[in-house]
Design a protein around this motif. Structure first.
Motif, PDB file in Angstrom:
ATOM      1  N   LEU A 486       5.077  -7.985  -8.769  1.00  0.00           N
ATOM      2  CA  LEU A 486       4.663  -6.980  -7.785  1.00  0.00           C
ATOM      3  C   LEU A 486       3.249  -6.530  -8.118  1.00  0.00           C
ATOM      4  CD1 LEU A 486       7.955  -4.886  -7.798  1.00  0.00           C
ATOM      5  CD2 LEU A 486       7.250  -6.518  -6.035  1.00  0.00           C
ATOM      6  N   LEU A 487       2.327  -6.746  -7.163  1.00  0.00           N
ATOM      7  CA  LEU A 487       0.928  -6.380  -7.371  1.00  0.00           C
ATOM      8  C   LEU A 487       0.469  -5.487  -6.227  1.00  0.00           C
ATOM      9  CD1 LEU A 487      -0.481  -9.905  -8.316  1.00  0.00           C
ATOM     10  CD2 LEU A 487       0.229  -8.100  -9.886  1.00  0.00           C
ATOM     11  N   ASP A 488      -0.234  -4.423  -6.566  1.00  0.00           N
ATOM     12  CA  ASP A 488      -0.705  -3.484  -5.554  1.00  0.00           C
ATOM     13  C   ASP A 488      -2.223  -3.365  -5.621  1.00  0.00           C
ATOM     14  OD1 ASP A 488      -0.826  -1.602  -3.566  1.00  0.00           O
ATOM     15  OD2 ASP A 488       0.055   0.026  -4.730  1.00  0.00           O
ATOM     16  N   GLU A 489      -2.891  -3.908  -4.610  1.00  0.00           N
ATOM     17  CA  GLU A 489      -4.343  -3.779  -4.452  1.00  0.00           C
ATOM     18  C   GLU A 489      -5.071  -4.124  -5.748  1.00  0.00           C
ATOM     19  OE1 GLU A 489      -7.184  -3.575  -1.790  1.00  0.00           O
ATOM     20  OE2 GLU A 489      -5.126  -3.054  -1.300  1.00  0.00           O
ATOM     21  N   VAL A 490      -5.047  -5.392  -6.111  1.00  0.00           N
ATOM     22  CA  VAL A 490      -5.663  -5.823  -7.368  1.00  0.00           C
ATOM     23  C   VAL A 490      -7.178  -5.788  -7.275  1.00  0.00           C
ATOM     24  CG1 VAL A 490      -3.701  -7.243  -8.021  1.00  0.00           C
ATOM     25  CG2 VAL A 490      -5.544  -8.251  -6.660  1.00  0.00           C
ATOM     26  N   LEU A 491      -7.824  -5.730  -8.447  1.00  0.00           N
ATOM     27  CA  LEU A 491      -9.286  -5.775  -8.600  1.00  0.00           C
ATOM     28  C   LEU A 491      -9.984  -4.651  -7.840  1.00  0.00           C
ATOM     29  CD1 LEU A 491      -9.829  -9.648  -8.272  1.00  0.00           C
ATOM     30  CD2 LEU A 491      -9.338  -8.299 -10.318  1.00  0.00           C
ATOM     31  N   ARG A 492      -9.456  -3.446  -7.947  1.00  0.00           N
ATOM     32  CA  ARG A 492     -10.058  -2.309  -7.239  1.00  0.00           C
ATOM     33  C   ARG A 492     -11.418  -1.930  -7.809  1.00  0.00           C
ATOM     34  NH1 ARG A 492      -4.748   1.673  -7.040  1.00  0.00           N
ATOM     35  NH2 ARG A 492      -3.231  -0.026  -6.995  1.00  0.00           N
ATOM     36  N   GLY A 493     -11.643  -2.277  -9.055  1.00  0.00           N
ATOM     37  CA  GLY A 493     -12.862  -1.819  -9.703  1.00  0.00           C
ATOM     38  C   GLY A 493     -14.062  -2.724  -9.532  1.00  0.00           C
ATOM     39  N   THR A 494     -14.079  -3.569  -8.488  1.00  0.00           N
ATOM     40  CA  THR A 494     -15.235  -4.452  -8.293  1.00  0.00           C
ATOM     41  C   THR A 494     -15.651  -4.436  -6.832  1.00  0.00           C
ATOM     42  OG1 THR A 494     -16.060  -6.695  -8.686  1.00  0.00           O
ATOM     43  CG2 THR A 494     -13.798  -6.491  -7.881  1.00  0.00           C
ATOM     44  N   ASN A 495     -16.768  -5.111  -6.492  1.00  0.00           N
ATOM     45  CA  ASN A 495     -17.285  -5.059  -5.124  1.00  0.00           C
ATOM     46  C   ASN A 495     -16.415  -5.893  -4.178  1.00  0.00           C
ATOM     47  OD1 ASN A 495     -18.440  -7.883  -4.774  1.00  0.00           O
ATOM     48  ND2 ASN A 495     -19.537  -7.216  -6.635  1.00  0.00           N
ATOM     49  N   SER A 496     -16.578  -5.667  -2.875  1.00  0.00           N
ATOM     50  CA  SER A 496     -15.682  -6.236  -1.862  1.00  0.00           C
ATOM     51  C   SER A 496     -15.632  -7.747  -1.911  1.00  0.00           C
ATOM     52  CB  SER A 496     -16.113  -5.769  -0.470  1.00  0.00           C
ATOM     53  OG  SER A 496     -16.022  -4.367  -0.386  1.00  0.00           O
ATOM     54  N   GLU A 497     -16.806  -8.390  -1.973  1.00  0.00           N
ATOM     55  CA  GLU A 497     -16.832  -9.857  -1.948  1.00  0.00           C
ATOM     56  C   GLU A 497     -16.168 -10.434  -3.191  1.00  0.00           C
ATOM     57  OE1 GLU A 497     -20.082 -13.509  -1.720  1.00  0.00           O
ATOM     58  OE2 GLU A 497     -20.729 -11.437  -1.416  1.00  0.00           O
ATOM     59  N   ASP A 498     -16.516  -9.862  -4.337  1.00  0.00           N
ATOM     60  CA  ASP A 498     -15.931 -10.331  -5.586  1.00  0.00           C
ATOM     61  C   ASP A 498     -14.427 -10.066  -5.608  1.00  0.00           C
ATOM     62  OD1 ASP A 498     -15.947 -11.453  -8.108  1.00  0.00           O
ATOM     63  OD2 ASP A 498     -16.356  -9.565  -9.123  1.00  0.00           O
ATOM     64  N   LYS A 499     -14.035  -8.902  -5.096  1.00  0.00           N
ATOM     65  CA  LYS A 499     -12.626  -8.549  -5.050  1.00  0.00           C
ATOM     66  C   LYS A 499     -11.845  -9.531  -4.174  1.00  0.00           C
ATOM     67  CE  LYS A 499      -9.543  -4.937  -3.373  1.00  0.00           C
ATOM     68  NZ  LYS A 499      -9.438  -3.624  -2.717  1.00  0.00           N
ATOM     69  N   GLN A 500     -12.390  -9.857  -2.994  1.00  0.00           N
ATOM     70  CA  GLN A 500     -11.703 -10.761  -2.074  1.00  0.00           C
ATOM     71  C   GLN A 500     -11.552 -12.145  -2.683  1.00  0.00           C
ATOM     72  OE1 GLN A 500     -13.208 -12.885   1.835  1.00  0.00           O
ATOM     73  NE2 GLN A 500     -12.784 -10.724   2.251  1.00  0.00           N
ATOM     74  N   HIS A 501     -12.624 -12.642  -3.259  1.00  0.00           N
ATOM     75  CA  HIS A 501     -12.582 -13.968  -3.877  1.00  0.00           C
ATOM     76  C   HIS A 501     -11.611 -13.974  -5.056  1.00  0.00           C
ATOM     77  CE1 HIS A 501     -13.956 -17.928  -5.129  1.00  0.00           C
ATOM     78  NE2 HIS A 501     -14.150 -17.445  -6.359  1.00  0.00           N
ATOM     79  N   GLY A 502     -11.689 -12.920  -5.894  1.00  0.00           N
ATOM     80  CA  GLY A 502     -10.815 -12.851  -7.062  1.00  0.00           C
ATOM     81  C   GLY A 502      -9.349 -12.732  -6.679  1.00  0.00           C
ATOM     82  N   THR A 503      -9.072 -11.962  -5.615  1.00  0.00           N
ATOM     83  CA  THR A 503      -7.690 -11.794  -5.163  1.00  0.00           C
ATOM     84  C   THR A 503      -7.106 -13.123  -4.692  1.00  0.00           C
ATOM     85  OG1 THR A 503      -8.125  -9.505  -4.490  1.00  0.00           O
ATOM     86  CG2 THR A 503      -6.179 -10.573  -3.551  1.00  0.00           C
ATOM     87  N   ILE A 504      -7.902 -13.875  -3.951  1.00  0.00           N
ATOM     88  CA  ILE A 504      -7.445 -15.192  -3.465  1.00  0.00           C
ATOM     89  C   ILE A 504      -7.133 -16.111  -4.644  1.00  0.00           C
ATOM     90  CG2 ILE A 504      -8.200 -17.300  -2.283  1.00  0.00           C
ATOM     91  CD1 ILE A 504      -9.720 -15.465  -0.320  1.00  0.00           C
ATOM     92  N   LYS A 505      -8.007 -16.098  -5.638  1.00  0.00           N
ATOM     93  CA  LYS A 505      -7.782 -16.955  -6.809  1.00  0.00           C
ATOM     94  C   LYS A 505      -6.527 -16.534  -7.581  1.00  0.00           C
ATOM     95  CE  LYS A 505     -11.122 -19.813  -6.274  1.00  0.00           C
ATOM     96  NZ  LYS A 505     -10.799 -21.227  -5.939  1.00  0.00           N
ATOM     97  N   ILE A 506      -6.289 -15.218  -7.651  1.00  0.00           N
ATOM     98  CA  ILE A 506      -5.077 -14.731  -8.329  1.00  0.00           C
ATOM     99  C   ILE A 506      -3.838 -15.201  -7.587  1.00  0.00           C
ATOM    100  CG2 ILE A 506      -3.726 -12.654  -8.825  1.00  0.00           C
ATOM    101  CD1 ILE A 506      -6.364 -11.256  -9.500  1.00  0.00           C
ATOM    102  N   ILE A 507      -3.866 -15.097  -6.259  1.00  0.00           N
ATOM    103  CA  ILE A 507      -2.716 -15.529  -5.457  1.00  0.00           C
ATOM    104  C   ILE A 507      -2.453 -17.015  -5.658  1.00  0.00           C
ATOM    105  CG2 ILE A 507      -1.856 -15.827  -3.102  1.00  0.00           C
ATOM    106  CD1 ILE A 507      -3.470 -13.298  -2.377  1.00  0.00           C
TER     107      ILE A 507
END
Length: 579
Positions: A486-507
């Motif tokens: 269960l993950l809730d809004e991961v990578l909140r502490g980074t910028n939008s583009e980096d967060k989106q890319h990082g979230t996709i890679k985590i998934i």
């Protein structure tokens, strides 16, 4: 359930009133008998006679029997009073949602994979909601079950809970006895150290001496002071001196053996009553353990007076009473020392089982999940068990081939609550409890979560660093076994583009490791990933509605990606920003 608790409360109050009357009458009778004993002894001293001596003896025996009976009534009265409190608390719990038990915060573990995220311990936590334990070991064991559940015992535990759930009277009687135990962590530490220390019994010569020498002393006293044999008088004086020296030689050992066990006998006697209840309910457990614990309690109680010199010196000169009890204690330790911890743990285990059965009893609408080994997790009408029934919103969800859900929704729409709902119900499954659902089919999987982390400023670590560490732990665990994540809004502490890319890679990493679970996100673009992995991913959402200038939520789970947004609306409504 409330009517049943009301009936139990009325029964306990009636029983308490009856026992209280008996207690008061018995106390008055004891006082009268004591007065009679004083009068009879006075008459015996004034005019000695066989009849008066026999009457005095009978009065003393009657008084001792009254003391025993009075103590038994006192215990039963305490149990009835505890039952009153138990039923009052359960009624208040069900009526007003009052959390009254210990919250388990003392058993928190740093960096636990889900406890902090899912509110397992602490104020108004799952632990506090379930907990009906009283002893330290019971509270500790309940925390261990919730923090480190074993998938091997689920079926067995379910059967135990189902068997015990209807037996309200036995459960409340056991819990009432458990509430008489005034223990602490320090008590178990000392008892464990004592029980597992080497037990060196008294030598055979010593055992023979402390039996024969007092007999010789009594004979010498009778011959010397009644029969006027001077040689016997001398022998008696020598034996008295020898006995005194022997007693002083052993008093240090006796004191050391019972060091730290003041009033321990009272705690052990309360444990004895609990173990006796367990033996009656589960005949295959702890055979004769209650009698052994009672014996240990009596031995420690008897040795408690060794420090009272006015009593112990004359008693041991004549009989070596404390040496005999000390020898019996050493023998008990040699025979049963290795088992005492296990016996006390059986009380803790039963306390936890009673807590689970109480949870099941209070929620007859909850369903025991059907287990499978096919990595299917399905909940029908699932809700959070800590939310009151009249306020609880339930939803359906199924994970199997499409093993992971991307969950979207506007602020306050219910995403985090739904994640906790799934996590808590998975945990209930793992510990053998019924789940807050109409129906459930679950493959028991280890539970992992990253939902709510705090900045570790004292350690010089940021929220972002703590979150990255948690995700790394999740990935490491998934490399060893499939888990429910269960993950809730991961990578909140980074910028939008980096967060989106990082979230996709985590998934994608989670999918490659065959994880089951849910990831909640505000990033709509991330949800396009389902187009690339339609057989593994599914989109679900919670929606909000703006109607007549008001924002409303129905907290119902829907297929697809969230379309509504409410942040701008709320800020405009509160006057933070302008149109």
């Amino acid at each position: 359930m409330i009517p049943t608790y009301n009936e139990s409360l009325a029964s306990a109050q009636k029983e308490y009133n009856n026992l209280n009357d008996q207690y008061n009458r018995m106390g008055l009778l004891r006082l009268l008998v004591m007065g009679g004993i004083i009068a009879l002894v006075y008459c015996l001293i004034q005019e000695p006679s066989l009849i008066m001596a026999v009457a005095s003896l009978l009065a003393i025996v009657s008084f001792l029997l009254l003391v025993v009976r009075h103590k038994k009534i006192s215990t039963l009265r305490a149990i009835a009073k505890a039952k009153i409190r138990i039923n009052e608390q359960e009624i208040d719990f069900l009526t007003h949602h009052t959390f009254f038990a210990d919250n388990g915060k003392a058993f928190e573990e740093d960096n636990h994979p889900y406890a902090y995220d899912l509110d397992i311990l602490g104020e108004r936590s799952l632990y506090q909601y379930i907990n009906r334990t009283h002893t330290f070991l019971g509270r500790k064991l309940l925390a261990e079950r919730l923090l480190h559940p074993s998938t091997d015992e689920i079926i067995h535990t379910q059967a135990q809970i189902q068997a015990l759930t209807p037996d309200l009277n036995w459960r409340q009687t056991f819990m009432a006895y458990a509430q008489q135990i005034d223990d602490s962590e320090d008590f178990y530490t000392k008892l464990h150290q004592w029980a597992n220390a080497p037990a060196k019994r008294l030598s055979k010569l010593t055992r023979v001496f402390i039996i024969l020498s007092p007999i010789l002393l009594v004979i010498s006293l009778l011959l010397g002071y009644v029969g006027n044999f001077e040689g016997a008088t001398l022998i008696a004086k020598v034996l008295i001196s020898v006995h005194l020296l022997v007693f002083f030689f052993f008093i240090g050992r006796i004191t050391q053996e019972k060091l730290g066990f003041e009033r321990t006998y009272a705690i052990l006697y309360a444990f004895k009553e609990c173990i006796a209840q367990v033996e009656r309910r589960f005949p295959d457990k702890n055979k004769q353990a209650s009698s052994h614990i009672a014996q240990l309690s009596r031995l420690l109680d008897d040795l408690d007076s060794v420090a009272n010199i006015l009593v112990s010196i004359p008693l041991n000169i004549l009989t070596f009473y404390h040496l005999h009890r000390y020898g019996s204690l050493l023998q008990w330790k040699a025979l049963h020392g290795g088992e005492v911890t296990q016996w006390l743990e059986s009380v803790a285990d039963t306390e936890v089982l009673c807590s689970f059965a109480n949870f099941s009893y209070n929620h007859p609408e909850f369903a025991y999940p059907t287990l499978n080994q096919e990595y299917k997790v399905t909940f029908e009408g699932v809700g959070h068990p800590l939310i009151r029934k009249e306020e609880r919103i339930t939803n359906d969800i199924a994970l199997s081939e499409q093993a992971f859900v991307l969950l979207t929704g506007s602020n306050m729409s219910g995403k985090s609550t739904f994640l906790r709902t799934l996590g808590v119900n998975m945990l209930l499954t793992l510990v053998g409890l019924p789940v807050c659902a109409r129906k459930a089919v679950v493959h028991p999987l280890r539970l992992l979560a990253s939902m709510r982390l705090s900045d570790s400023l004292s350690d010089g670590k940021s929220y972002f660093f703590a979150e990255i560490n948690r995700i790394q732990q999740i990935v490491d665990t998934l490399q060893r076994e499939r888990c429910f994540v269960l993950l809730d809004e991961v990578l909140r502490g980074t910028n939008s583009e980096d967060k989106q890319h990082g979230t996709i890679k985590i998934i994608e990493k989670l999918l490659s490791l065959k994880a089951l679970g849910v990831l909640a996100t505000h990033d709509i673009e991330v949800c396009n990933l389902t187009n690339h992995y339609p057989e593994l991913l599914q989109n679900k959402c919670f929606e909000s509605e703006i109607s007549k200038g008001e924002l409303t939520f129905d907290y119902k789970l829907r297929d697809g990606v969230c379309k509504n947004k409410n942040a701008t609306f709320l800020m405009k409504k509160l006057g933070i920003i302008e149109e």
